[in-house]
Design a protein around this motif. Sequence first.
Motif, PDB file in Angstrom:
ATOM      1  N   ASP A  20       0.180 -44.278  21.360  1.00 53.61           N
ATOM      2  CA  ASP A  20      -0.655 -44.151  20.163  1.00 53.61           C
ATOM      3  C   ASP A  20      -0.099 -43.040  19.275  1.00 53.61           C
ATOM      4  O   ASP A  20      -0.811 -42.102  18.902  1.00 53.61           O
ATOM      5  CB  ASP A  20      -2.110 -43.854  20.555  1.00 53.61           C
ATOM      6  CG  ASP A  20      -3.050 -43.868  19.349  1.00 53.61           C
ATOM      7  OD1 ASP A  20      -2.913 -44.767  18.501  1.00 53.61           O
ATOM      8  OD2 ASP A  20      -3.899 -42.963  19.255  1.00 53.61           O
ATOM      9  N   MET A  21       1.175 -43.145  18.946  1.00 53.55           N
ATOM     10  CA  MET A  21       1.821 -42.103  18.134  1.00 53.55           C
ATOM     11  C   MET A  21       1.367 -42.132  16.685  1.00 53.55           C
ATOM     12  O   MET A  21       1.564 -41.167  15.949  1.00 53.55           O
ATOM     13  CB  MET A  21       3.345 -42.270  18.203  1.00 53.55           C
ATOM     14  CG  MET A  21       3.924 -42.133  19.609  1.00 53.55           C
ATOM     15  SD  MET A  21       3.595 -40.524  20.347  1.00 53.55           S
ATOM     16  CE  MET A  21       4.636 -39.481  19.332  1.00 53.55           C
ATOM     17  N   THR A  22       0.750 -43.232  16.231  1.00 51.34           N
ATOM     18  CA  THR A  22       0.339 -43.335  14.826  1.00 51.34           C
ATOM     19  C   THR A  22      -1.156 -43.106  14.643  1.00 51.34           C
ATOM     20  O   THR A  22      -1.639 -43.142  13.514  1.00 51.34           O
ATOM     21  CB  THR A  22       0.708 -44.720  14.262  1.00 51.34           C
ATOM     22  OG1 THR A  22       0.070 -45.740  15.044  1.00 51.34           O
ATOM     23  CG2 THR A  22       2.210 -44.929  14.291  1.00 51.34           C
ATOM     24  N   GLY A  23      -1.899 -42.898  15.718  1.00 52.24           N
ATOM     25  CA  GLY A  23      -3.338 -42.660  15.588  1.00 52.24           C
ATOM     26  C   GLY A  23      -4.089 -43.878  15.102  1.00 52.24           C
ATOM     27  O   GLY A  23      -4.701 -43.859  14.029  1.00 52.24           O
ATOM     28  N   ASN A  24      -4.052 -44.952  15.866  1.00 50.64           N
ATOM     29  CA  ASN A  24      -4.670 -46.220  15.453  1.00 50.64           C
ATOM     30  C   ASN A  24      -6.186 -46.083  15.286  1.00 50.64           C
ATOM     31  O   ASN A  24      -6.840 -45.267  15.951  1.00 50.64           O
ATOM     32  CB  ASN A  24      -4.369 -47.307  16.486  1.00 50.64           C
ATOM     33  CG  ASN A  24      -2.913 -47.712  16.465  1.00 50.64           C
ATOM     34  OD1 ASN A  24      -2.359 -48.001  15.422  1.00 50.64           O
ATOM     35  ND2 ASN A  24      -2.288 -47.718  17.632  1.00 50.64           N
ATOM     36  N   TYR A  25      -6.724 -46.938  14.413  1.00 54.11           N
ATOM     37  CA  TYR A  25      -8.174 -46.994  14.240  1.00 54.11           C
ATOM     38  C   TYR A  25      -8.832 -47.371  15.572  1.00 54.11           C
ATOM     39  O   TYR A  25      -8.328 -48.202  16.326  1.00 54.11           O
ATOM     40  CB  TYR A  25      -8.557 -48.049  13.197  1.00 54.11           C
ATOM     41  CG  TYR A  25      -8.164 -47.695  11.777  1.00 54.11           C
ATOM     42  CD1 TYR A  25      -8.688 -46.558  11.163  1.00 54.11           C
ATOM     43  CD2 TYR A  25      -7.305 -48.509  11.049  1.00 54.11           C
ATOM     44  CE1 TYR A  25      -8.347 -46.233   9.854  1.00 54.11           C
ATOM     45  CE2 TYR A  25      -6.957 -48.191   9.747  1.00 54.11           C
ATOM     46  CZ  TYR A  25      -7.481 -47.053   9.156  1.00 54.11           C
ATOM     47  OH  TYR A  25      -7.136 -46.745   7.867  1.00 54.11           O
ATOM     48  N   THR A  26      -9.989 -46.769  15.840  1.00 56.65           N
ATOM     49  CA  THR A  26     -10.739 -47.111  17.056  1.00 56.65           C
ATOM     50  C   THR A  26     -12.054 -47.817  16.738  1.00 56.65           C
ATOM     51  O   THR A  26     -12.682 -48.365  17.641  1.00 56.65           O
ATOM     52  CB  THR A  26     -11.052 -45.844  17.876  1.00 56.65           C
ATOM     53  OG1 THR A  26     -11.933 -44.998  17.127  1.00 56.65           O
ATOM     54  CG2 THR A  26      -9.776 -45.088  18.212  1.00 56.65           C
TER      55      THR A  26
END
Length: 339
Positions: free
Chosen positions: A121-127
């Motif tokens: 999750d290096m891009t900080g995906n939406y949760t």
Amino acid sequence: LEKDIFLVNVYARPHNSTDQSQQSVLQSGKEVIKKVEEDINDLRELGEVILCGDLNARIGNRTGMVMHDSNHFVPMPEDYSPDEVSPRFSQDTTCNTYGTYFLNLVKNNQLTILNGRTLGDMTGNYTSIQKQGCSVVDYFATSQTVNRDVSFMKVLDFTPFSDHKPLSMELRCKPMKLEFMRPLEDQYEQAPKRFIFNDENKDAFIQALDSEQSKQRLTELQDAMDRLPRTRNTEDSGISTAINEINDKFTEHLRNMASECFKQTKHIKTNKINKKPWFNGHTRAAKRELRKATNTVSSHPNSDFLRENFYKVKGSYKRLIDSTKNKFFGKLNEDIEGG
């Protein structure tokens, strides 16, 4: 890992909740995070901590670490380890009040936020994907020792069961021998097949038993039985083994003869009980459409049209399920009352 790990799972209600006034909800959320911080302080005396859950906190790209942290100029406890600041990325650039509370919590307890800076999750995906938009509000945060043993952290695919994506994390640890309970039907061997005995094949079976090959096999078994008295002076286990071998060979011989003459029954597969007998073709088709809408919005969460379409399809699916279920049980009650 040499210490115990304590998993702290948290849920804080959204600050825009309609159940109470915004001020009271914010105060409630602040109290929740304050209580969590107190618990983490106590747990860190006993071991390591993993904090996770839906905190409804939006922190943008903030690192959650103390910038320019050092113990060279200010007296600090001997066990204090300064933060090694690493960048953190996020698809959600918004911050809110809960985010401030959350950042204070992780800084005060030297927890590392995994979202946006960990392999997977290096891009900080939406949760979270809501009709109004997307956000990052679900987190994993670990103490420094645990962070070194994290293999990866992932935000998994969106599902129709929740408006939040599930999160997954893997830790490196020593191999452990785990015993899993197998299903009861897998713990026993299948019962042997039965032979369909009828008058038409009876004579053929008698002839097979009277054949030279059968007689030779039976003679070998008789010789083995004649040798049994010689083993009486040996251990009982040896006699039991010899008898079991003769019994197995005799049974195998009869089965071989019978399989040439009679048809055998087939193993019946036990079908799983249908727990939803009201689930019909219409509901299955609606479920497929919901799955398609889920996959589409998971791939393009920033599309207002796809988000609105997903919640429209999800709403119609729920209404169809409720109406189908009510019709089924209503008809069932009528049949029972009517005898």
